[in-house]
Design a protein around this motif. Structure first.
Motif, PDB file in Angstrom:
ATOM      1  N   ILE A 118       0.636  -1.165  -0.027  1.00 31.80           N
ATOM      2  CA  ILE A 118       0.202   0.133   0.016  1.00 31.80           C
ATOM      3  C   ILE A 118       0.993   1.501   0.181  1.00 31.80           C
ATOM      4  CG2 ILE A 118      -1.949  -1.235   0.904  1.00 31.80           C
ATOM      5  CD1 ILE A 118      -1.167   0.205   3.749  1.00 31.80           C
ATOM      6  N   ASN A 119       2.109   1.031  -0.618  1.00 28.72           N
ATOM      7  CA  ASN A 119       3.088   2.201  -0.587  1.00 28.72           C
ATOM      8  C   ASN A 119       3.388   2.798   0.647  1.00 28.72           C
ATOM      9  OD1 ASN A 119       4.970   3.887  -2.198  1.00 28.72           O
ATOM     10  ND2 ASN A 119       3.083   5.164  -2.553  1.00 28.72           N
ATOM     11  N   LYS A 120       3.669   2.052   1.563  1.00 26.70           N
ATOM     12  CA  LYS A 120       4.205   2.763   2.923  1.00 26.70           C
ATOM     13  C   LYS A 120       5.377   2.030   3.325  1.00 26.70           C
ATOM     14  CE  LYS A 120       0.783   5.591   3.826  1.00 26.70           C
ATOM     15  NZ  LYS A 120       0.998   6.850   3.634  1.00 26.70           N
ATOM     16  N   VAL A 121       6.410   2.624   3.839  1.00 28.86           N
ATOM     17  CA  VAL A 121       7.756   2.135   4.369  1.00 28.86           C
ATOM     18  C   VAL A 121       7.402   1.286   5.408  1.00 28.86           C
ATOM     19  CG1 VAL A 121       8.100   4.010   5.855  1.00 28.86           C
ATOM     20  CG2 VAL A 121       9.978   2.480   4.863  1.00 28.86           C
ATOM     21  N   ILE A 122       8.013   0.102   5.555  1.00 32.18           N
ATOM     22  CA  ILE A 122       7.958  -0.799   6.901  1.00 32.18           C
ATOM     23  C   ILE A 122       9.123  -0.950   7.407  1.00 32.18           C
ATOM     24  CG2 ILE A 122       5.865  -2.026   5.864  1.00 32.18           C
ATOM     25  CD1 ILE A 122       7.656  -4.022   4.776  1.00 32.18           C
ATOM     26  N   PHE A 123      10.437  -0.716   6.633  1.00 36.67           N
ATOM     27  CA  PHE A 123      11.563  -0.926   7.175  1.00 36.67           C
ATOM     28  C   PHE A 123      12.561  -0.325   6.481  1.00 36.67           C
ATOM     29  CE2 PHE A 123      15.696  -3.164   7.165  1.00 36.67           C
ATOM     30  CZ  PHE A 123      16.170  -3.343   8.440  1.00 36.67           C
TER      31      PHE A 123
END
Length: 205
Positions: A118-123
């Motif tokens: 969903i185009n969000k940074v996770i790491f």
């Protein structure tokens, strides 16, 4: 007389064991160079500007702003759109000069950023440049959301330092609470400062 000798030897033995326990648990003090320069380069500044709201477009804006290079590969990660499914998402490697597939032999510092579907940074992770001196840790990790072994935040893995091994943050899996070697920092800058300090510390004394 023999009884007293045995008793004396036993007392000496207990004293030696006690001293070794307390001195063994005492954290070693390593010499740090004076007047360290904590100014930040472009990659460090980019890493400091990342947060849980970062998306790929904003990351590319930062890359352009600081005149950096990047490559994109894909890794499987848990889908946010379809729970229980794995999807391929983009994983950026950012550096001052082109890395390509030479990441593990690259001498300079670099940043890695992984996104979800969903185009969000996770790491994200900042890796310090290779140095002539030994460094027991070279990277700061940023978890943009709660992970399986750490809550959201900035961490340095200090597993290579015996006195800090398994003495970091705790994480819970079911009913079991385990210790890690991850040490948490309030900000990305605090973590990077720890790396800069480590690069100017004599770890081999």
């Amino acid at each position: 007389m023999r009884f007293y000798k045995i008793r004396l030897y036993f007392i000496i033995f207990i004293v030696l064991i006690t001293v070794s326990i307390f001195t063994g648990n005492k954290e070693k003090k390593h010499e740090v160079e004076p007047n360290i320069d904590y100014s930040k380069n472009e990659l460090q500044t980019l890493f400091m500007e990342l947060n849980e709201r970062t998306n790929e477009d904003w990351l590319k804006t930062l890359i352009k702003k600081y005149d950096l290079k990047y490559t994109v590969t894909q890794y499987n990660t848990d889908s946010k759109k379809r729970k229980g499914s794995l999807v391929s998402t983009n994983y950026y490697t950012i550096s001052k000069t082109e890395i390509g597939s030479r990441k593990f032999s690259y001498d300079g510092d670099y940043v890695e950023v992984q996104f979800d579907d969903i185009n969000k940074v996770i790491f994200a992770e900042y890796v310090y440049k290779r140095t002539e001196k030994y460094m027991p840790y070279r990277s700061v990790e940023f978890y943009a959301e709660n992970s399986y072994n750490a809550d959201k935040g900035y961490y340095i893995n200090m597993h290579s330092i015996l006195e800090k091994r398994d003495k970091g943050v705790e994480f819970k899996r079911g009913d079991r609470i385990s210790k890690t070697s991850l040490f948490k920092y309030n900000t990305a800058e605090d973590g990077i400062n720890e790396l800069i300090k480590a690069a100017h510390t004599n770890w081999e004394e």
